[in-house]
Design a protein around this motif. Structure first.
Motif, PDB file in Angstrom:
ATOM      1  N   LYS A  97       0.852  -1.202   0.077  1.00 11.06           N
ATOM      2  CA  LYS A  97       0.354  -0.137  -0.183  1.00 11.06           C
ATOM      3  C   LYS A  97       1.121   1.059   0.464  1.00 11.06           C
ATOM      4  O   LYS A  97       0.574   2.374  -0.943  1.00 11.06           O
ATOM      5  CB  LYS A  97      -0.865   0.216   0.737  1.00 11.06           C
ATOM      6  CG  LYS A  97      -2.049   1.085   1.065  1.00 11.06           C
ATOM      7  CD  LYS A  97      -2.900   1.142   2.446  1.00 11.06           C
ATOM      8  CE  LYS A  97      -3.880   2.595   2.548  1.00 11.06           C
ATOM      9  NZ  LYS A  97      -3.672   3.328   2.628  1.00 11.06           N
ATOM     10  N   THR A  98       1.731   1.686   0.639  1.00  9.97           N
ATOM     11  CA  THR A  98       2.728   2.480   1.081  1.00  9.97           C
ATOM     12  C   THR A  98       3.665   2.765  -0.448  1.00  9.97           C
ATOM     13  O   THR A  98       3.206   4.023  -1.144  1.00  9.97           O
ATOM     14  CB  THR A  98       4.062   1.940   2.575  1.00  9.97           C
ATOM     15  OG1 THR A  98       3.333   2.256   3.145  1.00  9.97           O
ATOM     16  CG2 THR A  98       4.793   3.567   2.438  1.00  9.97           C
TER      17      THR A  98
ATOM     18  N   GLU B 129       1.123   4.303  -2.748  1.00  9.67           N
ATOM     19  CA  GLU B 129       0.773   5.633  -2.916  1.00  9.67           C
ATOM     20  C   GLU B 129       1.998   6.215  -3.315  1.00  9.67           C
ATOM     21  O   GLU B 129       1.203   7.812  -3.584  1.00  9.67           O
ATOM     22  CB  GLU B 129       0.883   5.932  -1.267  1.00  9.67           C
ATOM     23  CG  GLU B 129      -0.425   4.895  -0.329  1.00  9.67           C
ATOM     24  CD  GLU B 129      -0.727   4.758   1.148  1.00  9.67           C
ATOM     25  OE1 GLU B 129       0.373   5.215   1.350  1.00  9.67           O
ATOM     26  OE2 GLU B 129      -1.684   5.336   1.431  1.00  9.67           O
TER      27      GLU B 129
ATOM     28  N   VAL C  12      -6.249   5.185  -1.709  1.00 12.61           N
ATOM     29  CA  VAL C  12      -5.368   3.281  -1.908  1.00 12.61           C
ATOM     30  C   VAL C  12      -5.548   2.791  -0.567  1.00 12.61           C
ATOM     31  O   VAL C  12      -5.247   3.435   1.078  1.00 12.61           O
ATOM     32  CB  VAL C  12      -4.073   3.707  -2.121  1.00 12.61           C
ATOM     33  CG1 VAL C  12      -3.339   1.999  -1.744  1.00 12.61           C
ATOM     34  CG2 VAL C  12      -3.434   4.339  -3.240  1.00 12.61           C
TER      35      VAL C  12
ATOM     36  N   VAL D  49      -6.989  -0.752   1.313  1.00 17.10           N
ATOM     37  CA  VAL D  49      -6.861  -2.434   2.317  1.00 17.10           C
ATOM     38  C   VAL D  49      -9.097  -2.738   1.807  1.00 17.10           C
ATOM     39  O   VAL D  49      -9.348  -2.122   3.145  1.00 17.10           O
ATOM     40  CB  VAL D  49      -6.160  -2.880   2.432  1.00 17.10           C
ATOM     41  CG1 VAL D  49      -6.145  -4.555   2.680  1.00 17.10           C
ATOM     42  CG2 VAL D  49      -4.492  -2.291   2.893  1.00 17.10           C
TER      43      VAL D  49
ATOM     44  N   ILE E 127      -6.655  -2.672  -2.731  1.00 14.29           N
ATOM     45  CA  ILE E 127      -5.721  -3.878  -2.553  1.00 14.29           C
ATOM     46  C   ILE E 127      -6.757  -5.166  -2.048  1.00 14.29           C
ATOM     47  O   ILE E 127      -6.885  -4.900  -0.690  1.00 14.29           O
ATOM     48  CB  ILE E 127      -4.444  -4.068  -1.776  1.00 14.29           C
ATOM     49  CG1 ILE E 127      -4.471  -2.901  -2.210  1.00 14.29           C
ATOM     50  CG2 ILE E 127      -3.935  -4.822  -1.272  1.00 14.29           C
ATOM     51  CD1 ILE E 127      -2.344  -2.834  -1.507  1.00 14.29           C
TER      52      ILE E 127
END
Length: 146
Positions: free
Chosen positions: A15-16, A19, A38, A40, A59
């Protein structure tokens, strides 16, 4: 084999990394807070009243590992995640993000399978979407004697 904490760490790192890409949309929360779009996939996220603008990346973490034979005659455990791209702006497209996203994922050692692009149809309220499946070998073991 992977465990829950390593799965969580992997998803946070994924995720990071996503981004950092240019061209992402935003979430505007009812509280007025704005974040890159973004997420989860979780129940009740984003919360009711949140406005999503532009490109959203969702995600969907793997639910389990799969076992696969490896070329070296061993076995490997593979974790596969789904990523859904949603373009909420009918004047824009997911096409701009595909190449940089695939490059990013490959740099993170994922294999990437890009699904079909579903084009928007404003007459029936459909937005443009595209699904990707990303996979990574978590552990591989060679048979004894190799």
């Amino acid at each position: 084999m992977g465990n829950v904490s390593s799965l969580n760490d992997e998803i946070i790192a994924l995720k990071t990394a996503i981004e950092t890409l240019a061209g992402l949309g935003t979430y505007l929360f009812p509280t007025g807070q704005t974040l890159k779009a973004v997420a989860v996939a979780k129940p009740n996220f984003p919360p009711a009243g949140t406005q999503t603008q532009g490109l959203e990346v969702v995600i969907i973490p793997a639910e389990e590992l799969t076992v696969t034979p490896m070329l070296n005659q061993g076995m490997g455990w593979v974790r596969s995640h789904k990523i859904t791209l949603k373009q909420w702006d009918n004047q824009d497209t997911t096409l701009k993000i595909i190449e940089p996203l695939i490059q990013l994922l490959m740099n993170l050692n994922y294999s990437v399978n890009v699904g079909l692009r579903i084009i928007p149809n404003p007459k029936i309220g459909n937005i443009e979407t595209r699904n990707l499946t990303i996979s990574k070998t978590i552990v591989s073991r060679r048979k004894h004697g190799n």
